[in-house]
Scaffold this motif. Sequence first.
Motif, mmCIF file in Angstrom:
data_model
loop_
_atom_site.group_PDB
_atom_site.id
_atom_site.type_symbol
_atom_site.label_atom_id
_atom_site.label_comp_id
_atom_site.label_asym_id
_atom_site.label_seq_id
_atom_site.Cartn_x
_atom_site.Cartn_y
_atom_site.Cartn_z
ATOM 1 N N LEU A 4 69.716 117.190 91.891
ATOM 2 C CA LEU A 4 69.243 119.128 92.323
ATOM 3 C C LEU A 4 69.480 119.627 93.914
ATOM 4 C CD1 LEU A 4 68.206 120.910 90.252
ATOM 5 C CD2 LEU A 4 66.049 120.595 91.063
ATOM 6 N N TYR A 5 68.588 118.085 94.780
ATOM 7 C CA TYR A 5 68.975 119.142 96.065
ATOM 8 C C TYR A 5 70.084 118.824 96.911
ATOM 9 C CZ TYR A 5 64.221 120.798 94.292
ATOM 10 O OH TYR A 5 63.418 121.665 93.585
ATOM 11 N N GLN A 6 71.014 119.202 96.380
ATOM 12 C CA GLN A 6 72.050 118.472 96.971
ATOM 13 C C GLN A 6 73.089 119.531 97.986
ATOM 14 O OE1 GLN A 6 75.671 119.544 93.923
ATOM 15 N NE2 GLN A 6 73.875 120.047 93.133
ATOM 16 N N LEU A 10 71.801 123.733 98.349
ATOM 17 C CA LEU A 10 70.730 124.111 99.653
ATOM 18 C C LEU A 10 71.710 125.293 100.711
ATOM 19 C CD1 LEU A 10 69.485 120.833 100.508
ATOM 20 C CD2 LEU A 10 68.612 122.721 99.819
ATOM 21 N N ASN A 33 58.779 134.953 87.649
ATOM 22 C CA ASN A 33 58.699 134.293 87.213
ATOM 23 C C ASN A 33 57.808 133.719 86.508
ATOM 24 O OD1 ASN A 33 58.777 131.698 85.590
ATOM 25 N ND2 ASN A 33 60.060 130.785 87.043
ATOM 26 N N CYS A 36 56.064 130.368 87.948
ATOM 27 C CA CYS A 36 55.844 129.649 89.627
ATOM 28 C C CYS A 36 55.335 130.881 90.421
ATOM 29 C CB CYS A 36 57.082 128.872 89.881
ATOM 30 S SG CYS A 36 58.310 129.973 89.780
ATOM 31 N N ASP A 38 58.289 132.662 91.101
ATOM 32 C CA ASP A 38 58.880 133.669 91.606
ATOM 33 C C ASP A 38 59.369 134.932 91.554
ATOM 34 O OD1 ASP A 38 59.802 130.713 92.042
ATOM 35 O OD2 ASP A 38 61.374 131.338 90.624
ATOM 36 N N LYS A 59 61.652 136.316 96.234
ATOM 37 C CA LYS A 59 61.138 135.384 97.072
ATOM 38 C C LYS A 59 60.840 134.067 95.869
ATOM 39 C CE LYS A 59 59.094 139.109 100.094
ATOM 40 N NZ LYS A 59 57.374 140.218 99.551
ATOM 41 N N ALA A 60 61.356 133.088 96.070
ATOM 42 C CA ALA A 60 61.877 132.974 95.274
ATOM 43 C C ALA A 60 62.142 130.637 95.584
ATOM 44 C CB ALA A 60 62.955 132.261 94.475
ATOM 45 N N CYS A 61 62.303 129.608 94.553
ATOM 46 C CA CYS A 61 62.628 128.274 94.935
ATOM 47 C C CYS A 61 64.193 128.159 94.979
ATOM 48 C CB CYS A 61 62.501 127.963 93.629
ATOM 49 S SG CYS A 61 63.217 128.083 92.139
ATOM 50 N N VAL A 62 64.684 127.146 96.169
ATOM 51 C CA VAL A 62 65.714 127.407 96.169
ATOM 52 C C VAL A 62 66.362 127.006 95.183
ATOM 53 C CG1 VAL A 62 67.999 125.173 96.678
ATOM 54 C CG2 VAL A 62 66.030 125.399 97.968
ATOM 55 N N VAL A 63 66.498 127.126 93.757
ATOM 56 C CA VAL A 63 67.499 126.931 92.631
ATOM 57 C C VAL A 63 67.810 128.778 92.363
ATOM 58 C CG1 VAL A 63 67.613 127.041 90.076
ATOM 59 C CG2 VAL A 63 66.781 124.618 91.744
ATOM 60 N N VAL A 116 66.239 119.303 83.799
ATOM 61 C CA VAL A 116 65.174 120.250 84.137
ATOM 62 C C VAL A 116 64.402 121.255 83.817
ATOM 63 C CG1 VAL A 116 63.360 120.292 86.751
ATOM 64 C CG2 VAL A 116 65.121 118.817 86.337
ATOM 65 N N ARG A 119 63.112 124.552 85.724
ATOM 66 C CA ARG A 119 63.252 125.355 86.428
ATOM 67 C C ARG A 119 64.369 125.951 85.847
ATOM 68 N NH1 ARG A 119 62.645 122.738 91.196
ATOM 69 N NH2 ARG A 119 63.092 125.000 92.177
#
Lengths: 139, 413
Positions: A4-6, A10, A33, A36, A38, A59-63, A116, A119
Amino acid sequence: MSDLYQSDLLRLAASADGAGRLEPPRASVTLDNPLCGDRVTMDVRLEGGRITALAHETKACVVCQAAAAVIGRHAEGLDKDGLAAARAAAEAVLKGGEPPAGAWAELALFKPVAKVKSRHACLRLPFRSLEAALAADQG
Amino acid sequence: MMARGFDHALIRAQFPILEPGVHGRHLHYLDNGATAQMPKAVLDAIVRHETRHRANVKRSVHFLAEAATEAYDDARESMKAYVNAASEEEIVFTSGCTGAINLVAYSFGSLLEAGDEVVISALEHHSNIVPWHMLAKRAGVVVKAIPVTPEGRLDLDALPKVIGPRCRLVAVTHVSNVTGAETDVAAIVAAAKAVGARVLLDGAQRAPHGPIDVKALGVDFYAFSSHKMFGPNGVGVLWGKSELLARMPPFLGGGEMIARVTLEETTFAEPPRRFEAGTPPIAQAVGMAAAARWISGIDQEAAHAHLQSLTGRMLEGLEGMGGGRVRVVGPLGLQNRYPVVSFIVEGGHPHDICQLLDEEGVALRGGHHCAQPLMNAFGVTGTTRASLALYNDADDVDALITGLGRALKKLHL
Protein backbone atom coordinates in the motif's frame (compact mmCIF):
# COMPACT_ATOMS: atom_id res chain seq x y z
CA MET A 1 6.17 -3.64 4.52
CA SER A 2 2.89 -2.99 2.84
CA ASP A 3 2.57 -2.65 -0.91
CA LEU A 4 0.00 0.00 0.00
CA TYR A 5 2.83 2.35 0.91
CA GLN A 6 4.83 1.88 -2.29
CA SER A 7 7.13 4.73 -3.25
CA ASP A 8 5.04 5.85 -6.23
CA LEU A 9 1.97 6.35 -4.08
CA LEU A 10 3.99 8.20 -1.45
CA ARG A 11 5.48 10.42 -4.17
CA LEU A 12 2.02 11.08 -5.59
CA ALA A 13 0.74 12.10 -2.16
CA ALA A 14 3.78 14.28 -1.55
CA SER A 15 3.33 16.01 -4.92
CA ALA A 16 0.20 17.62 -3.47
CA ASP A 17 -0.84 18.52 -7.03
CA GLY A 18 -3.77 20.91 -6.96
CA ALA A 19 -3.27 21.75 -3.29
CA GLY A 20 -4.35 25.20 -2.20
CA ARG A 21 -7.42 27.39 -2.30
CA LEU A 22 -9.15 29.34 -5.08
CA GLU A 23 -9.90 32.96 -4.28
CA PRO A 24 -12.73 33.21 -4.86
CA PRO A 25 -14.11 29.81 -5.85
CA ARG A 26 -17.34 29.42 -7.76
CA ALA A 27 -18.21 26.60 -5.38
CA SER A 28 -16.51 25.17 -2.31
CA VAL A 29 -17.35 22.06 -0.33
CA THR A 30 -15.69 20.54 2.74
CA LEU A 31 -16.31 16.88 3.51
CA ASP A 32 -15.05 14.72 6.37
CA ASN A 33 -14.42 11.03 6.68
CA PRO A 34 -16.16 10.44 10.01
CA LEU A 35 -14.15 7.27 10.64
CA CYS A 36 -10.73 8.87 10.85
CA GLY A 37 -11.22 12.61 10.61
CA ASP A 38 -9.83 13.05 7.10
CA ARG A 39 -10.98 16.40 5.74
CA VAL A 40 -11.00 17.66 2.15
CA THR A 41 -12.03 21.14 1.05
CA MET A 42 -12.56 21.29 -2.70
CA ASP A 43 -12.80 24.66 -4.47
CA VAL A 44 -13.88 24.80 -8.12
CA ARG A 45 -14.49 27.29 -10.91
CA LEU A 46 -16.69 26.23 -13.80
CA GLU A 47 -17.74 27.41 -17.20
CA GLY A 48 -20.58 25.77 -19.06
CA GLY A 49 -20.62 22.95 -16.55
CA ARG A 50 -16.90 22.21 -17.04
CA ILE A 51 -14.23 22.56 -14.38
CA THR A 52 -11.89 25.39 -15.39
CA ALA A 53 -9.92 25.47 -12.15
CA LEU A 54 -9.82 23.53 -8.93
CA ALA A 55 -7.86 23.49 -5.71
CA HIS A 56 -8.07 21.28 -2.68
CA GLU A 57 -7.03 21.53 0.92
CA THR A 58 -6.49 17.98 2.15
CA LYS A 59 -5.79 17.13 5.77
CA ALA A 60 -5.71 13.40 5.51
CA CYS A 61 -3.84 10.13 5.21
CA VAL A 62 -1.51 9.17 2.37
CA VAL A 63 -4.26 7.41 0.41
CA CYS A 64 -6.56 10.41 0.57
CA GLN A 65 -3.76 12.87 -0.20
CA ALA A 66 -2.72 10.81 -3.21
CA ALA A 67 -6.30 10.63 -4.47
CA ALA A 68 -6.63 14.37 -4.10
CA ALA A 69 -3.37 14.80 -6.07
CA VAL A 70 -4.70 12.60 -8.91
CA ILE A 71 -7.77 14.79 -9.06
CA GLY A 72 -5.56 17.88 -8.94
CA ARG A 73 -3.67 16.57 -11.97
CA HIS A 74 -6.51 15.36 -14.13
CA ALA A 75 -9.89 16.84 -13.21
CA GLU A 76 -9.60 20.16 -14.97
CA GLY A 77 -11.80 20.20 -18.08
CA LEU A 78 -14.18 17.55 -16.76
CA ASP A 79 -17.92 18.00 -16.67
CA LYS A 80 -20.32 16.04 -14.49
CA ASP A 81 -20.28 13.01 -16.79
CA GLY A 82 -16.49 13.04 -17.07
CA LEU A 83 -16.20 13.14 -13.30
CA ALA A 84 -18.67 10.26 -13.01
CA ALA A 85 -16.44 8.24 -15.34
CA ALA A 86 -13.39 9.05 -13.21
CA ARG A 87 -15.25 8.02 -10.07
CA ALA A 88 -16.31 4.78 -11.79
CA ALA A 89 -12.65 4.11 -12.58
CA ALA A 90 -11.77 4.58 -8.91
CA GLU A 91 -14.60 2.28 -7.86
CA ALA A 92 -13.39 -0.36 -10.31
CA VAL A 93 -9.95 -0.25 -8.69
CA LEU A 94 -11.53 -0.65 -5.26
CA LYS A 95 -13.23 -3.79 -6.55
CA GLY A 96 -9.87 -5.18 -7.62
CA GLY A 97 -10.14 -4.19 -11.28
CA GLU A 98 -7.96 -2.11 -13.57
CA PRO A 99 -8.52 1.55 -14.36
CA PRO A 100 -9.01 2.50 -18.02
CA ALA A 101 -6.05 3.70 -20.06
CA GLY A 102 -5.62 7.45 -20.27
CA ALA A 103 -5.55 10.15 -17.65
CA TRP A 104 -6.98 8.02 -14.90
CA ALA A 105 -4.63 5.07 -15.48
CA GLU A 106 -2.66 6.45 -12.53
CA LEU A 107 -5.43 5.11 -10.29
CA ALA A 108 -3.71 1.72 -10.66
CA LEU A 109 -1.43 2.90 -7.86
CA PHE A 110 -4.39 2.43 -5.53
CA LYS A 111 -4.88 -1.27 -6.32
CA PRO A 112 -3.52 -2.41 -2.93
CA VAL A 113 -6.27 -0.33 -1.27
CA ALA A 114 -8.86 -2.79 -2.62
CA LYS A 115 -7.88 -5.33 0.04
CA VAL A 116 -8.28 -2.87 2.92
CA LYS A 117 -11.97 -2.02 3.19
CA SER A 118 -11.53 0.51 5.97
CA ARG A 119 -9.42 2.63 3.62
CA HIS A 120 -11.85 2.73 0.68
CA ALA A 121 -13.44 5.86 2.12
CA CYS A 122 -10.02 7.54 2.05
CA LEU A 123 -9.76 7.15 -1.73
CA ARG A 124 -13.37 8.16 -2.24
CA LEU A 125 -13.34 11.34 -0.15
CA PRO A 126 -11.68 13.70 -2.71
CA PHE A 127 -13.98 12.35 -5.46
CA ARG A 128 -17.03 12.84 -3.25
CA SER A 129 -15.88 16.35 -2.40
CA LEU A 130 -15.46 17.28 -6.04
CA GLU A 131 -18.85 15.78 -6.93
CA ALA A 132 -20.42 17.77 -4.10
CA ALA A 133 -18.72 20.96 -5.30
CA LEU A 134 -20.13 20.48 -8.78
CA ALA A 135 -23.56 19.71 -7.38
CA ALA A 136 -23.36 22.81 -5.17
CA ASP A 137 -22.62 24.98 -8.19
CA GLN A 138 -25.57 23.53 -10.03
CA GLY A 139 -27.78 24.37 -7.08
CA MET B 1 -10.79 -15.31 46.03
CA MET B 2 -8.24 -12.71 45.02
CA ALA B 3 -4.87 -14.01 43.85
CA ARG B 4 -1.86 -12.19 45.29
CA GLY B 5 0.76 -10.79 42.97
CA PHE B 6 0.58 -10.60 39.23
CA ASP B 7 1.76 -13.31 36.86
CA HIS B 8 1.54 -11.76 33.44
CA ALA B 9 2.16 -15.01 31.55
CA LEU B 10 -0.64 -16.68 33.46
CA ILE B 11 -2.99 -13.83 32.60
CA ARG B 12 -2.06 -13.79 28.91
CA ALA B 13 -2.54 -17.54 28.60
CA GLN B 14 -6.20 -17.07 29.54
CA PHE B 15 -6.92 -15.16 26.32
CA PRO B 16 -7.27 -17.62 23.42
CA ILE B 17 -7.50 -14.90 20.75
CA LEU B 18 -3.94 -13.77 21.47
CA GLU B 19 -2.47 -17.21 20.74
CA PRO B 20 -2.56 -17.53 16.91
CA GLY B 21 -1.14 -14.07 16.10
CA VAL B 22 -1.81 -12.05 12.95
CA HIS B 23 0.00 -11.73 9.62
CA GLY B 24 2.23 -14.61 10.79
CA ARG B 25 3.42 -12.52 13.72
CA HIS B 26 2.83 -12.31 17.44
CA LEU B 27 -0.27 -10.17 18.14
CA HIS B 28 0.47 -7.03 20.14
CA TYR B 29 -3.09 -5.97 20.92
CA LEU B 30 -3.02 -2.34 22.01
CA ASP B 31 -6.58 -1.34 21.11
CA ASN B 32 -8.11 -2.20 24.45
CA GLY B 33 -9.65 1.25 24.79
CA ALA B 34 -11.93 0.30 21.89
CA THR B 35 -12.58 -3.33 22.87
CA ALA B 36 -10.67 -5.59 25.24
CA GLN B 37 -10.41 -9.32 24.59
CA MET B 38 -12.29 -11.94 26.60
CA PRO B 39 -10.58 -14.42 28.95
CA LYS B 40 -11.56 -18.07 28.90
CA ALA B 41 -13.54 -17.62 32.13
CA VAL B 42 -15.87 -15.20 30.34
CA LEU B 43 -16.09 -17.25 27.14
CA ASP B 44 -16.89 -20.35 29.19
CA ALA B 45 -19.57 -18.55 31.18
CA ILE B 46 -21.30 -17.44 27.98
CA VAL B 47 -21.09 -20.88 26.35
CA ARG B 48 -22.27 -22.57 29.56
CA HIS B 49 -25.25 -20.24 29.74
CA GLU B 50 -26.18 -20.61 26.08
CA THR B 51 -25.82 -24.41 26.14
CA ARG B 52 -27.42 -25.10 29.53
CA HIS B 53 -29.62 -22.20 30.58
CA ARG B 54 -30.77 -20.40 27.45
CA ALA B 55 -34.34 -19.14 27.74
CA ASN B 56 -36.15 -15.87 28.23
CA VAL B 57 -36.21 -14.32 31.71
CA LYS B 58 -39.02 -13.30 34.07
CA ARG B 59 -41.69 -14.89 31.88
CA SER B 60 -42.01 -18.66 31.89
CA VAL B 61 -41.84 -21.11 34.79
CA HIS B 62 -40.13 -24.07 33.12
CA PHE B 63 -36.72 -25.32 34.17
CA LEU B 64 -34.65 -23.40 31.63
CA ALA B 65 -36.57 -20.16 32.17
CA GLU B 66 -35.97 -20.42 35.92
CA ALA B 67 -32.29 -21.11 35.34
CA ALA B 68 -31.96 -18.18 32.92
CA THR B 69 -33.76 -15.85 35.35
CA GLU B 70 -31.47 -16.94 38.15
CA ALA B 71 -28.40 -16.37 35.96
CA TYR B 72 -29.62 -12.90 35.00
CA ASP B 73 -30.35 -12.00 38.62
CA ASP B 74 -26.94 -13.33 39.65
CA ALA B 75 -25.35 -11.15 36.98
CA ARG B 76 -27.06 -8.11 38.47
CA GLU B 77 -25.80 -9.12 41.91
CA SER B 78 -22.23 -9.38 40.56
CA MET B 79 -22.45 -5.94 38.98
CA LYS B 80 -23.87 -4.52 42.20
CA ALA B 81 -20.78 -5.82 43.98
CA TYR B 82 -18.46 -4.50 41.25
CA VAL B 83 -19.62 -0.89 41.71
CA ASN B 84 -20.50 -1.17 45.41
CA ALA B 85 -24.12 -0.19 44.81
CA ALA B 86 -26.57 -0.04 47.70
CA SER B 87 -28.86 -2.61 46.06
CA GLU B 88 -29.40 -4.67 42.90
CA GLU B 89 -32.30 -2.35 42.07
CA GLU B 90 -29.74 0.34 41.26
CA ILE B 91 -28.21 -1.76 38.46
CA VAL B 92 -29.82 -1.31 35.05
CA PHE B 93 -28.56 -3.47 32.21
CA THR B 94 -28.36 -1.46 29.01
CA SER B 95 -27.04 -2.02 25.50
CA GLY B 96 -23.74 -0.44 26.50
CA CYS B 97 -22.30 2.75 27.93
CA THR B 98 -23.81 4.81 25.13
CA GLY B 99 -27.20 3.24 25.83
CA ALA B 100 -26.82 4.04 29.52
CA ILE B 101 -26.03 7.72 28.91
CA ASN B 102 -28.86 8.01 26.40
CA LEU B 103 -31.20 6.54 29.01
CA VAL B 104 -30.23 9.26 31.50
CA ALA B 105 -30.35 12.01 28.86
CA TYR B 106 -33.85 10.98 27.85
CA SER B 107 -35.32 9.98 31.18
CA PHE B 108 -33.60 12.26 33.71
CA GLY B 109 -33.58 14.86 30.95
CA SER B 110 -37.38 14.77 30.80
CA LEU B 111 -37.42 16.09 34.39
CA LEU B 112 -35.52 19.23 33.33
CA GLU B 113 -37.01 22.50 32.14
CA ALA B 114 -36.06 24.87 29.34
CA GLY B 115 -33.15 27.00 30.50
CA ASP B 116 -31.82 24.36 32.89
CA GLU B 117 -28.18 23.55 32.25
CA VAL B 118 -26.24 20.34 31.69
CA VAL B 119 -22.47 20.65 31.95
CA ILE B 120 -20.24 18.33 29.95
CA SER B 121 -16.58 18.81 29.02
CA ALA B 122 -14.32 19.15 26.00
CA LEU B 123 -12.79 15.81 27.01
CA GLU B 124 -15.91 13.76 26.33
CA HIS B 125 -16.55 10.89 23.97
CA HIS B 126 -19.35 11.75 21.55
CA SER B 127 -21.56 9.35 23.52
CA ASN B 128 -21.50 11.87 26.36
CA ILE B 129 -22.04 14.87 24.08
CA VAL B 130 -24.57 13.94 21.43
CA PRO B 131 -27.37 12.75 23.80
CA TRP B 132 -27.16 16.13 25.58
CA HIS B 133 -27.28 18.03 22.30
CA MET B 134 -30.37 16.03 21.41
CA LEU B 135 -31.89 16.92 24.79
CA ALA B 136 -31.05 20.58 24.23
CA LYS B 137 -32.89 20.52 20.93
CA ARG B 138 -35.82 18.61 22.39
CA ALA B 139 -36.32 20.49 25.64
CA GLY B 140 -34.45 23.79 25.46
CA VAL B 141 -31.87 22.64 27.99
CA VAL B 142 -28.59 24.55 27.74
CA VAL B 143 -25.39 22.50 27.32
CA LYS B 144 -22.17 24.03 28.66
CA ALA B 145 -18.68 22.57 28.59
CA ILE B 146 -15.69 22.54 30.93
CA PRO B 147 -12.57 23.31 28.86
CA VAL B 148 -9.39 21.23 28.93
CA THR B 149 -5.85 22.14 29.89
CA PRO B 150 -3.02 21.74 27.35
CA GLU B 151 -2.17 18.51 29.18
CA GLY B 152 -5.58 17.06 28.32
CA ARG B 153 -7.16 17.29 31.74
CA LEU B 154 -10.34 19.04 32.82
CA ASP B 155 -9.62 22.69 33.57
CA LEU B 156 -10.88 22.79 37.14
CA ASP B 157 -10.20 26.52 37.41
CA ALA B 158 -13.09 27.01 35.00
CA LEU B 159 -15.64 25.17 37.17
CA PRO B 160 -17.03 28.28 38.92
CA LYS B 161 -17.66 29.89 35.55
CA VAL B 162 -19.28 26.86 33.94
CA ILE B 163 -21.25 25.29 36.78
CA GLY B 164 -23.84 27.88 37.72
CA PRO B 165 -27.14 28.02 39.63
CA ARG B 166 -29.17 26.65 36.67
CA CYS B 167 -26.93 23.58 36.38
CA ARG B 168 -28.91 20.39 37.00
CA LEU B 169 -26.39 17.77 35.92
CA VAL B 170 -22.65 17.53 35.37
CA ALA B 171 -21.90 14.66 32.98
CA VAL B 172 -18.18 14.02 32.51
CA THR B 173 -15.79 11.21 31.81
CA HIS B 174 -14.09 9.37 34.66
CA VAL B 175 -11.06 8.58 32.48
CA SER B 176 -10.46 10.14 29.06
CA ASN B 177 -10.56 7.73 26.14
CA VAL B 178 -7.95 9.90 24.40
CA THR B 179 -5.51 11.20 27.00
CA GLY B 180 -5.98 8.62 29.76
CA ALA B 181 -6.37 11.47 32.24
CA GLU B 182 -8.36 10.63 35.34
CA THR B 183 -10.93 13.20 36.34
CA ASP B 184 -10.67 14.78 39.78
CA VAL B 185 -14.11 13.47 40.70
CA ALA B 186 -14.08 15.04 44.16
CA ALA B 187 -13.65 18.51 42.65
CA ILE B 188 -16.46 17.91 40.16
CA VAL B 189 -18.80 16.52 42.79
CA ALA B 190 -18.08 19.43 45.15
CA ALA B 191 -18.76 22.01 42.44
CA ALA B 192 -21.95 20.24 41.36
CA LYS B 193 -23.31 19.70 44.84
CA ALA B 194 -22.67 23.36 45.69
CA VAL B 195 -25.40 24.28 43.21
CA GLY B 196 -27.59 21.22 43.85
CA ALA B 197 -26.67 19.50 40.58
CA ARG B 198 -26.36 15.77 40.01
CA VAL B 199 -23.24 14.08 38.62
CA LEU B 200 -22.96 11.40 35.94
CA LEU B 201 -19.63 9.71 35.26
CA ASP B 202 -18.86 8.01 31.97
CA GLY B 203 -16.82 5.10 33.29
CA ALA B 204 -16.19 3.28 30.02
CA GLN B 205 -12.39 3.62 30.27
CA ARG B 206 -12.22 3.22 34.05
CA ALA B 207 -14.35 0.11 34.49
CA PRO B 208 -11.73 -2.32 33.04
CA HIS B 209 -9.25 -1.32 35.73
CA GLY B 210 -10.82 -2.77 38.83
CA PRO B 211 -13.93 -2.47 40.97
CA ILE B 212 -15.53 0.94 41.40
CA ASP B 213 -16.97 2.46 44.55
CA VAL B 214 -19.85 4.69 43.51
CA LYS B 215 -20.59 5.55 47.13
CA ALA B 216 -17.06 6.80 47.73
CA LEU B 217 -17.12 8.73 44.46
CA GLY B 218 -20.25 10.53 45.60
CA VAL B 219 -21.82 10.59 42.14
CA ASP B 220 -25.44 9.98 41.12
CA PHE B 221 -25.07 7.99 37.89
CA TYR B 222 -22.28 5.77 36.61
CA ALA B 223 -22.27 4.34 33.08
CA PHE B 224 -19.98 1.72 31.58
CA SER B 225 -19.85 -1.01 28.98
CA SER B 226 -18.91 -4.67 29.10
CA HIS B 227 -16.78 -5.02 25.99
CA LYS B 228 -14.06 -2.71 27.27
CA MET B 229 -13.79 -4.69 30.52
CA PHE B 230 -13.11 -8.14 29.05
CA GLY B 231 -16.79 -8.95 28.57
CA PRO B 232 -18.99 -9.44 25.51
CA ASN B 233 -20.45 -6.76 23.26
CA GLY B 234 -24.03 -5.60 23.50
CA VAL B 235 -24.39 -4.97 27.21
CA GLY B 236 -23.52 -2.28 29.70
CA VAL B 237 -24.61 -0.99 33.05
CA LEU B 238 -26.20 2.17 34.27
CA TRP B 239 -25.89 2.52 37.99
CA GLY B 240 -28.19 5.18 39.44
CA LYS B 241 -29.15 6.18 42.96
CA SER B 242 -32.42 4.46 43.73
CA GLU B 243 -34.25 7.65 44.69
CA LEU B 244 -33.34 9.16 41.32
CA LEU B 245 -34.22 6.09 39.26
CA ALA B 246 -37.58 5.95 41.08
CA ARG B 247 -38.41 9.47 39.87
CA MET B 248 -37.40 8.86 36.28
CA PRO B 249 -39.87 7.83 33.56
CA PRO B 250 -39.04 4.91 31.27
CA PHE B 251 -36.83 5.36 28.22
CA LEU B 252 -38.03 2.57 25.91
CA GLY B 253 -41.39 0.79 26.14
CA GLY B 254 -42.48 -2.84 25.91
CA GLY B 255 -41.68 -6.19 27.48
CA GLU B 256 -41.27 -6.57 31.20
CA MET B 257 -40.94 -2.85 31.99
CA ILE B 258 -44.68 -2.57 32.72
CA ALA B 259 -46.85 -2.93 35.78
CA ARG B 260 -50.12 -3.11 33.83
CA VAL B 261 -51.24 -2.40 30.28
CA THR B 262 -54.76 -1.72 29.11
CA LEU B 263 -55.84 -0.44 25.75
CA GLU B 264 -56.06 3.00 27.30
CA GLU B 265 -52.89 3.28 29.31
CA THR B 266 -49.72 1.72 30.73
CA THR B 267 -48.31 1.85 34.22
CA PHE B 268 -44.69 1.02 34.75
CA ALA B 269 -42.62 -1.41 36.80
CA GLU B 270 -40.25 -0.26 39.49
CA PRO B 271 -36.56 0.20 38.61
CA PRO B 272 -34.51 -1.46 37.32
CA ARG B 273 -37.15 -3.34 35.25
CA ARG B 274 -38.74 -0.02 34.26
CA PHE B 275 -35.63 0.68 32.21
CA GLU B 276 -35.14 -2.76 30.66
CA ALA B 277 -37.66 -2.92 27.83
CA GLY B 278 -37.86 -6.05 25.71
CA THR B 279 -35.87 -9.21 26.18
CA PRO B 280 -32.67 -8.11 27.90
CA PRO B 281 -29.17 -9.13 26.74
CA ILE B 282 -29.16 -12.17 29.03
CA ALA B 283 -26.08 -14.13 27.95
CA GLN B 284 -24.21 -10.85 27.56
CA ALA B 285 -25.10 -9.86 31.12
CA VAL B 286 -23.91 -13.27 32.31
CA GLY B 287 -20.64 -12.70 30.42
CA MET B 288 -20.24 -9.18 31.78
CA ALA B 289 -20.73 -10.44 35.32
CA ALA B 290 -18.12 -13.15 34.71
CA ALA B 291 -15.73 -10.44 33.50
CA ALA B 292 -16.40 -8.36 36.62
CA ARG B 293 -15.68 -11.38 38.83
CA TRP B 294 -12.55 -12.18 36.80
CA ILE B 295 -11.20 -8.65 37.23
CA SER B 296 -12.12 -8.64 40.92
CA GLY B 297 -10.12 -11.84 41.40
CA ILE B 298 -6.88 -10.13 40.34
CA ASP B 299 -4.53 -8.41 42.77
CA GLN B 300 -5.52 -4.83 41.92
CA GLU B 301 -2.41 -3.24 43.35
CA ALA B 302 -0.09 -5.54 41.42
CA ALA B 303 -2.12 -5.10 38.22
CA HIS B 304 -2.03 -1.34 38.60
CA ALA B 305 1.75 -1.40 39.11
CA HIS B 306 2.17 -3.60 36.01
CA LEU B 307 0.17 -1.22 33.83
CA GLN B 308 1.82 1.88 35.29
CA SER B 309 5.21 0.43 34.47
CA LEU B 310 4.17 -0.30 30.87
CA THR B 311 2.61 3.15 30.49
CA GLY B 312 5.83 4.76 31.68
CA ARG B 313 7.85 2.65 29.24
CA MET B 314 5.56 3.70 26.40
CA LEU B 315 5.61 7.41 27.27
CA GLU B 316 9.38 7.34 27.52
CA GLY B 317 9.72 5.53 24.21
CA LEU B 318 7.31 7.75 22.29
CA GLU B 319 8.09 11.24 23.45
CA GLY B 320 10.59 12.85 21.11
CA MET B 321 10.81 9.96 18.64
CA GLY B 322 11.49 10.81 15.02
CA GLY B 323 13.61 13.81 15.94
CA GLY B 324 10.76 15.34 17.87
CA ARG B 325 8.08 14.58 15.29
CA VAL B 326 6.23 12.32 17.74
CA ARG B 327 4.39 14.10 20.51
CA VAL B 328 2.25 12.58 23.24
CA VAL B 329 -1.18 14.16 23.60
CA GLY B 330 -2.11 14.05 27.26
CA PRO B 331 -0.36 13.81 30.59
CA LEU B 332 3.30 12.86 30.39
CA GLY B 333 3.43 11.73 34.00
CA LEU B 334 1.88 8.66 35.60
CA GLN B 335 -0.09 10.48 38.29
CA ASN B 336 -3.88 10.28 37.94
CA ARG B 337 -3.75 8.69 34.53
CA TYR B 338 -4.74 5.33 33.09
CA PRO B 339 -2.94 3.30 30.41
CA VAL B 340 -4.38 5.09 27.39
CA VAL B 341 -1.71 6.94 25.42
CA SER B 342 -2.40 9.09 22.38
CA PHE B 343 0.23 10.63 20.18
CA ILE B 344 0.57 12.60 17.00
CA VAL B 345 3.27 12.36 14.37
CA GLU B 346 4.00 15.66 12.70
CA GLY B 347 3.42 15.15 8.98
CA GLY B 348 1.98 11.66 9.48
CA HIS B 349 -1.63 10.59 9.58
CA PRO B 350 -2.91 8.20 12.28
CA HIS B 351 -4.45 5.86 9.71
CA ASP B 352 -1.15 5.44 7.93
CA ILE B 353 0.66 4.81 11.20
CA CYS B 354 -1.96 2.24 12.27
CA GLN B 355 -1.92 0.49 8.89
CA LEU B 356 1.85 0.10 8.90
CA LEU B 357 1.93 -1.02 12.54
CA ASP B 358 -0.81 -3.58 11.84
CA GLU B 359 1.55 -5.32 9.49
CA GLU B 360 3.93 -5.69 12.43
CA GLY B 361 1.18 -7.30 14.46
CA VAL B 362 0.57 -4.15 16.52
CA ALA B 363 -3.13 -3.30 16.82
CA LEU B 364 -3.74 0.41 17.45
CA ARG B 365 -6.53 2.87 16.89
CA GLY B 366 -6.18 6.01 14.79
CA GLY B 367 -8.59 8.86 14.24
CA HIS B 368 -10.63 11.23 16.33
CA HIS B 369 -11.68 8.53 18.82
CA CYS B 370 -15.24 9.90 18.83
CA ALA B 371 -13.87 12.98 20.55
CA GLN B 372 -13.89 15.65 17.85
CA PRO B 373 -14.25 18.60 20.28
CA LEU B 374 -11.06 17.44 22.00
CA MET B 375 -9.29 17.11 18.64
CA ASN B 376 -10.40 20.68 17.87
CA ALA B 377 -9.04 21.83 21.24
CA PHE B 378 -5.69 20.23 20.38
CA GLY B 379 -5.80 21.59 16.80
CA VAL B 380 -5.51 18.14 15.20
CA THR B 381 -7.87 15.97 13.17
CA GLY B 382 -6.86 12.77 14.89
CA THR B 383 -4.32 10.93 17.00
CA THR B 384 -2.88 7.45 17.17
CA ARG B 385 -3.81 5.66 20.38
CA ALA B 386 -2.28 2.73 22.21
CA SER B 387 -4.34 1.43 25.12
CA LEU B 388 -3.10 -1.27 27.44
CA ALA B 389 -4.77 -4.16 29.24
CA LEU B 390 -3.64 -6.70 31.79
CA TYR B 391 -2.38 -9.16 29.17
CA ASN B 392 0.06 -6.64 27.65
CA ASP B 393 3.74 -6.73 28.46
CA ALA B 394 6.98 -4.89 27.73
CA ASP B 395 7.33 -6.82 24.47
CA ASP B 396 4.06 -5.23 23.25
CA VAL B 397 5.30 -1.75 24.10
CA ASP B 398 8.67 -2.37 22.47
CA ALA B 399 6.95 -3.70 19.34
CA LEU B 400 5.02 -0.42 19.15
CA ILE B 401 8.13 1.72 19.52
CA THR B 402 10.23 -0.32 17.09
CA GLY B 403 7.39 -0.60 14.57
CA LEU B 404 6.68 3.11 14.79
CA GLY B 405 10.32 3.83 14.03
CA ARG B 406 10.08 1.69 10.89
CA ALA B 407 6.77 3.29 9.90
CA LEU B 408 8.28 6.77 10.15
CA LYS B 409 11.09 5.70 7.84
CA LYS B 410 8.64 4.16 5.40
CA LEU B 411 6.66 7.39 5.32
CA HIS B 412 9.89 9.40 4.94
CA LEU B 413 9.24 11.19 8.23
